[in-house]
Design an enzyme around this catalytic site. Structure first.
Site, PDB file in Angstrom:
ATOM      1  CD  GLU A 115      -3.084  -1.095   2.087  1.00 23.65           C
ATOM      2  OE1 GLU A 115      -2.907  -0.457   3.130  1.00 23.65           O
ATOM      3  OE2 GLU A 115      -4.138  -1.705   1.828  1.00 23.65           O
ATOM      4  CB  CYS A 146       8.973  11.852   2.692  1.00 25.48           C
ATOM      5  SG  CYS A 146      10.443  12.260   3.651  1.00 25.48           S
ATOM      6  CD  GLU A 165      -3.883  -6.232   2.313  1.00 26.91           C
ATOM      7  OE1 GLU A 165      -4.639  -5.617   3.091  1.00 26.91           O
ATOM      8  OE2 GLU A 165      -2.678  -5.990   2.218  1.00 26.91           O
ATOM      9  CG  PHE A 211      -9.298  -8.417  18.757  1.00 27.40           C
ATOM     10  CD1 PHE A 211      -9.481  -9.721  19.208  1.00 27.40           C
ATOM     11  CD2 PHE A 211      -8.778  -7.475  19.627  1.00 27.40           C
ATOM     12  CE1 PHE A 211      -9.154 -10.077  20.516  1.00 27.40           C
ATOM     13  CE2 PHE A 211      -8.453  -7.819  20.930  1.00 27.40           C
ATOM     14  CZ  PHE A 211      -8.635  -9.125  21.383  1.00 27.40           C
TER      15      PHE A 211
HETATM   16  C1  GAL Z   1      -4.428  -3.109   4.772  1.00 25.98           C
HETATM   17  C2  GAL Z   1      -2.967  -3.517   4.960  1.00 25.98           C
HETATM   18  C3  GAL Z   1      -2.842  -4.835   5.707  1.00 25.98           C
HETATM   19  C4  GAL Z   1      -3.734  -4.829   6.908  1.00 25.98           C
HETATM   20  C5  GAL Z   1      -5.152  -4.530   6.495  1.00 25.98           C
HETATM   21  C6  GAL Z   1      -6.140  -4.521   7.636  1.00 25.98           C
HETATM   22  O1  GAL Z   1      -4.560  -1.770   4.493  1.00 25.98           O
HETATM   23  O2  GAL Z   1      -2.323  -3.632   3.721  1.00 25.98           O
HETATM   24  O3  GAL Z   1      -1.500  -5.038   6.053  1.00 25.98           O
HETATM   25  O4  GAL Z   1      -3.280  -3.877   7.819  1.00 25.98           O
HETATM   26  O5  GAL Z   1      -5.195  -3.257   5.916  1.00 25.98           O
HETATM   27  O6  GAL Z   1      -7.435  -4.279   7.186  1.00 25.98           O
END
Ligand code: GAL
Length: 685
Positions: free
Chosen positions: A163, A168, A320, A370
């Site tokens: 992500e 910076c 994800e 969690f």
């Molecule tokens: C994403 C991130 C993951 C995890 C996830 C939780 O943004 O890439 O590493 O933190 O959120 O929802």
């Protein structure tokens, strides 16, 4: 231009693994002292019908516990075990979070905030992307990983960092920004002119005077802000390219990706995408178990998937998603039973060839303990979430024919990052929230409801394959884009634009000589004289030709229909009777202009009418009841229609055609029912 069918070939994420990948982020490095858990993971992976694990995203310290001392034992074992269990791996580079030793020894790798304060070690996604030391350290670890696993048969893709995001403001970044500006403008004179710096006497007389925008310094020179944002995208991409080069040196054929965050406003993903072999995305939708809310959530999700598919015009990875809930929303609700399969199949319907999760197993400690996972702290497979994941995996296994198929959209929505940035920066209208994304969604909504495949395109994309382009709030339009839009209409396309079209150029300089800019005045046949911003509780009425009244909120642009036909007029205020919506025939096409923001009704009816006019239909021939939609993927010969019911009640649909259910071979014709939250994949035999 818009007719004729062309043969499309399938496009794969990885031709050597032409299956839907199903798996997710796996952190064996957190469980090194629990070998029984690691072997249990392999048993559970098979039970969950997963075939992929994403490894090493935050494993830098495990891999390089001391500078220059590497230990790949956990990774070696994990990759071998996964492969033995029939899985594949997506290997990450660990640059998104650095070891404490590294930050301590080389503080320059830590990011500086826009108030000039350097952050301390901690958290993640917060490195300086200019620091030579960080680039070098990342290059070293990436090369080591690539060299070690280059021939491993389990490796199917590289996942760069995680992500990528943020800015910076350290001296190195500021200096790099000045170099970037020198290259772009050549002379300070050109820069000053483009940024209109004579305003408030902000003219720069030396390159060294230029600093990135900051609340402690400059925020009013909009050209500066735009260039800074462009620079941030390019510098982040440059950093990413350092990583890609390190990997490609050893594995030129393994495709690379980085995980995006939907319409994340900080980076122009179209620029970044040029460096990637395929796109991947992280999507955590807010499914709530309330039908009214969830149908809207479904539209948002669909739009994100469509963007990801369009970015490279090929299947993408849902890198994800959560199998149940997240831990960072105001209220963290598990997905209701059945929603998981629906939401993940939705990604596939819109072009995903991967369904992956954060996370495989819940950690014991720290902030994500969690967060939803396939394997809960209880440690076994007897949970609702595990069962739902496993059931979905069973289904995904049967979708090999769909892998690599594409979507032939005839409708497109124009969304441009530079426009978004410029619009947000404009101190005008409703300065703090102009609701661009809400407006984009309001046009997407009827497309979704009518089951229309839609691409989300950028200004550099070819417009040729579309019959309808909707360009909501395209405030910033370059001369080149104006010409391109003109060409699209001239050659028979239907263009729909709204209030605020073409007010400034790509440098945020206002156009002189009337709005919308340049020849777009002729294309739309209108002239926009001024814009009335309404108070939140204020409304106007707009009367359509047939006497129907619709409501105007937020913005009423006062336009003159020079050549255009007037479709609707304002009903009150000093612009009563003036045009609120118009259409103009131009060349072989038509240009529609909506001068006001409506509450949805007018947008819906306009889009529906334009679909008819453009001859664009859904891949499914029947009426779609509320909450049900249809999207397609095709290999050029066979078209798969994904019929999905996002409501919590059964819905019946009617078809004149004779369909075949892809997974069962069953015939479907006449009237049939779709169960709540069900996805049916059908095709015409
Ligand atoms: C994403 C991130 C993951 C995890 C996830 C939780 O943004 O890439 O590493 O933190 O959120 O929802």
């Amino acid at each position: 231009m818009h007719s004729g069918r062309y043969i499309i070939l399938k496009k794969y994420i990885n031709e050597k693994f032409p299956h839907i990948t199903h798996g997710g982020d796996y952190n064996p490095d957190q469980w090194q002292d629990c070998p029984e858990i690691l072997s249990e993971d392999m048993r559970l992976m098979k039970l969950a019908n997963c075939n992929e694990m994403t490894l090493g995203i935050f494993a830098w310290t495990a891999l390089e516990p001391e500078e220059g001392k590497y230990d790949f034992s956990f990774m070696d074992k994990a990759i071998d075990d996964i492969y033995k269990a029939g899985g594949r791996v997506v290997l990450a580079t660990p640059s998104a979070a650095r070891p404490a030793w590294l930050a301590k020894k080389y503080p320059e790798v830590l990011r500086v905030r826009n108030d000039g304060v350097r952050i301390h070690f901690g958290e993640r996604h917060n490195h300086c992307y200019t620091s030579e030391v960080y680039r070098e350290k990342v290059r070293e670890i990436d090369r080591k990983i690539a060299e070690r696993y280059k021939d491993h048969p389990a490796l199917i893709a590289w996942h760069i960092s995680n992500e990528i995001s943020g800015e910076c403001f350290c001296p190195k970044c500021q200096a790099a920004f000045r170099e970037w500006l020198k290259k772009k403008y050549g002379t300070l004179e050109r820069l000053n002119k483009t940024w209109w710096t004579s305003f408030w006497s902000h003219t720069y007389t030396d390159w060294e005077q230029i600093e990135a925008p900051s609340p402690l310094g400059e925020t009013c020179t909009h050209g500066l802000t735009l260039d800074w944002k462009r620079f941030v995208t390019e510098q982040s991409t440059d950093f990413m390219n350092v990583e890609i080069a390190a990997l490609k040196e050893f594995t030129p054929d393994i495709p690379v990706t980085t995980n995006y965050m939907n319409f994340y406003e900080g980076l122009d993903y179209r620029v970044m995408s040029k460096s990637l072999d395929f796109i991947s995305n992280d999507l955590y939708s807010d499914w709530q178990g309330d039908e009214r809310v969830d149908i809207e959530v479904a539209k948002d999700a669909a739009m994100c998937h469509d963007l990801m598919r369009t970015l490279k015009g090929k299947p993408f990875m849902l890198m994800e998603s959560t199998p149940s809930m997240v831990n960072w929303k105001g209220v963290n609700k598990p997905k209701r039973p059945g929603v998981h399969e629906l939401s993940e199949m939705q990604a596939v319907a819109h072009g995903a060839d991967a369904v992956q999760y954060f996370q495989w197993r819940k950690s014991r400690g720290c902030s994500e303990k969690f967060h939803g996972a396939v394997v809960d702290h209880v440690g076994h497979e007897n949970t609702r979430v595990f069962r739902e994941v496993s059931r979905l995996g069973e289904r995904l296994k049967k979708l090999d024919d769909i892998v690599g198929t594409l979507t032939e959209a005839k409708a497109a929505i124009l969304y441009d990052w530079v426009n978004d940035w410029a619009l947000k920066d404009a101190r005008a209208f409703h300065p703090w929230d102009k609701k661009l994304m809400k407006t984009v969604k309001s046009f997407y909504s009827p497309l979704w409801e009518n089951g229309i495949d839609t691409d989300i395109i950028g200004v550099e994309d070819s417009f040729e394959k579309y019959r309808l382009i909707i360009a909501p709030m395209m405030y910033s339009i370059s001369e080149g884009l104006a010409e391109k839009l003109e060409g699209f209409v001239k050659q028979g396309g239907i263009l729909l634009a709204t209030y605020m079209t073409g007010m400034v150029d790509e440098n945020d300089l206002c156009y002189l000589g009337g709005l919308p800019c340049g020849r777009l005045k002729e294309v739309f046949g209108i002239w926009n004289e001024e814009i009335d911003s309404l108070f939140p509780e204020e409304k106007n009425r707009v009367l359509l030709k047939d006497g129907t009244a619709v409501t105007a909120v937020d913005y009423c642009e006062v336009i003159h229909a020079d050549k255009a036909e007037v479709l609707a007029t304002y009903d009150s205020d000093y612009y009563k009777g003036m045009p609120a919506a118009t259409v103009n025939k131009y060349g072989d096409g038509k240009a529609y202009y909506i001068a006001f923001r409506d509450t949805g009704e007018y947008t819906d009816m306009t889009v529906k009418a334009l679909l008819g006019e453009a001859g664009i239909c859904s891949g499914f021939d029947g009426e779609l009841p509320q909450g049900v939609t249809a999207h397609t993927r095709t290999d050029g010969e066979k078209t798969f229609v994904f019929l999905q019911n996002f409501s919590y009640s059964p819905k019946s649909v009617k078809t004149e055609k004779e369909w075949r259910v892809f997974e069962t071979g069953e015939k479907l014709t006449g009237e049939f029912e779709i169960e709540p939250l069900q996805t049916i994949i059908i095709y015409e035999p």
